[in-house]
Design a protein around this motif. Structure first.
Motif, PDB file in Angstrom:
ATOM      1  N   ASP A   1       7.031  89.044  -6.933  1.00 36.76           N
ATOM      2  CA  ASP A   1       6.152  89.790  -6.495  1.00 36.76           C
ATOM      3  C   ASP A   1       5.026  88.783  -5.729  1.00 36.76           C
ATOM      4  O   ASP A   1       4.412  89.355  -4.580  1.00 36.76           O
ATOM      5  CB  ASP A   1       5.381  90.508  -7.739  1.00 36.76           C
ATOM      6  N   LEU A   2       4.875  87.677  -6.234  1.00 38.76           N
ATOM      7  CA  LEU A   2       4.027  86.796  -5.558  1.00 38.76           C
ATOM      8  C   LEU A   2       4.340  85.420  -5.421  1.00 38.76           C
ATOM      9  O   LEU A   2       4.790  84.921  -6.513  1.00 38.76           O
ATOM     10  CB  LEU A   2       2.534  86.885  -6.403  1.00 38.76           C
TER      11      LEU A   2
ATOM     12  N   GLU B   1       5.457  86.449   5.611  1.00 42.33           N
ATOM     13  CA  GLU B   1       5.393  87.637   4.509  1.00 42.33           C
ATOM     14  C   GLU B   1       4.172  87.140   3.678  1.00 42.33           C
ATOM     15  O   GLU B   1       4.066  86.943   2.688  1.00 42.33           O
ATOM     16  CB  GLU B   1       6.396  87.249   3.254  1.00 42.33           C
ATOM     17  N   PRO B   2       3.012  87.431   4.638  1.00 42.12           N
ATOM     18  CA  PRO B   2       1.368  87.340   4.129  1.00 42.12           C
ATOM     19  C   PRO B   2       1.077  88.131   2.753  1.00 42.12           C
ATOM     20  O   PRO B   2       0.367  87.710   1.959  1.00 42.12           O
ATOM     21  CB  PRO B   2       0.699  87.843   5.277  1.00 42.12           C
ATOM     22  N   ASP B   3       1.995  89.409   2.634  1.00 40.52           N
ATOM     23  CA  ASP B   3       1.785  89.915   1.349  1.00 40.52           C
ATOM     24  C   ASP B   3       2.169  89.484   0.163  1.00 40.52           C
ATOM     25  O   ASP B   3       1.546  89.716  -0.905  1.00 40.52           O
ATOM     26  CB  ASP B   3       2.054  91.318   1.621  1.00 40.52           C
ATOM     27  N   ARG B   4       3.291  88.606   0.271  1.00 42.63           N
ATOM     28  CA  ARG B   4       3.967  88.362  -0.854  1.00 42.63           C
ATOM     29  C   ARG B   4       3.293  86.602  -1.289  1.00 42.63           C
ATOM     30  O   ARG B   4       3.364  86.372  -2.058  1.00 42.63           O
ATOM     31  CB  ARG B   4       5.377  87.957  -0.777  1.00 42.63           C
ATOM     32  N   TYR B   5       2.976  85.944  -0.020  1.00 33.71           N
ATOM     33  CA  TYR B   5       2.364  84.789  -0.129  1.00 33.71           C
ATOM     34  C   TYR B   5       1.049  84.446  -0.177  1.00 33.71           C
ATOM     35  O   TYR B   5       0.076  84.994   0.380  1.00 33.71           O
ATOM     36  CB  TYR B   5       2.961  83.885   0.901  1.00 33.71           C
ATOM     37  N   ALA B   6       0.826  83.660  -1.224  1.00 36.45           N
ATOM     38  CA  ALA B   6      -0.743  83.081  -1.275  1.00 36.45           C
ATOM     39  C   ALA B   6      -0.715  81.493  -0.817  1.00 36.45           C
ATOM     40  O   ALA B   6       0.096  80.770  -1.588  1.00 36.45           O
ATOM     41  CB  ALA B   6      -1.364  83.382  -2.559  1.00 36.45           C
TER      42      ALA B   6
END
Ligand code: TYD
Length: 190
Positions: free
Chosen positions: A123-124, A169-174
């Motif tokens: 998810d992250l 994938e900016p939504d999955r990656y921090a």
């Protein structure tokens, strides 16, 4: 995820504690490793003596075999009972190291990951990013034979690949700056 020496292993315990304080069951795990097959594979892949020359495709399949067992034995059962799974490396490490680092074609490698994981995607993904020379200097005391084979250009490709995955994938990656002290890195990850 992150390049060598990015501090993932140091971050996992305090991050797991922070998650557990929030009231969830937390399962921490690592790759390669975390199952009897995975730990055997870890020794085989990272520290075999005398060193055996292997290509990126062979490495990709070895890591993938360990990953398949890891998903089946550890990750999927934990998720099924509602736990949070905090994993030190996963499929993107294969894309970065065997793909960008060793030149295995990315599309084929993505297929192998789908096969190994059954399509299970985090998810992250927290990427601990830092300059290659900082990471390598941190690790110089505990470098494994696997890592000793790789040169700076290899590690630069790995780092660039992780940054590319994060951008795609900016939504999955921090992305967290891994070059700071442990407290700052933990604050960034939390
Ligand atoms: P690890 O011992 O976890 O080192 P670090 O502390 O740097 O995370 O990782 C072992 C090495 O294995 C590391 O150089 C990355 C590499 N690796 C791959 O090449 N492919 C993979 O799929 C995985 C999981 C790790």
């Amino acid at each position: 995820e992150g390049p060598d020496g990015s501090g993932k292993s140091s971050l996992v315990p305090p991050l797991a504690a922070a998650l557990a304080a929030g009231g969830c069951e937390v399962v921490t795990t690592r790759e390669p490793g975390s199952t009897p097959l995975g730990e055997l594979m870890r020794r085989l892949v990272l520290d075999v003596e005398p060193p055996i020359d292997r290509g990126g495709r062979a490495d990709a399949l070895l890591f993938a075999a360990s990953r398949a067992q890891h998903v089946d034995e550890v990750i999927a059962p934990a998720l099924a009972r509602g736990a949070v799974v905090l994993c030190d490396r996963y499929a993107d490490s294969s894309l970065a190291y065997q793909g960008a680092g060793s030149g295995v074609p990315m599309d084929q490698l993505r297929e192998v990951q789908r096969f190994a994981t059954g399509g299970l995607v985090p998810d992250l993904t927290i990427l601990l990013d830092l300059p290659v020379e900082v990471g390598v200097a941190r690790k110089s005391a505990e470098i494994t034979r696997f890592e000793a084979f790789q040169d700076t250009a290899y590690h630069e490709r790995v780092r660039a690949a992780f940054l590319g995955f994060a951008a795609a994938e900016p939504d999955r990656y921090a992305i967290v700056d891994g070059a700071g002290d442990p407290e700052t890195v933990l604050a960034g990850a939390v």
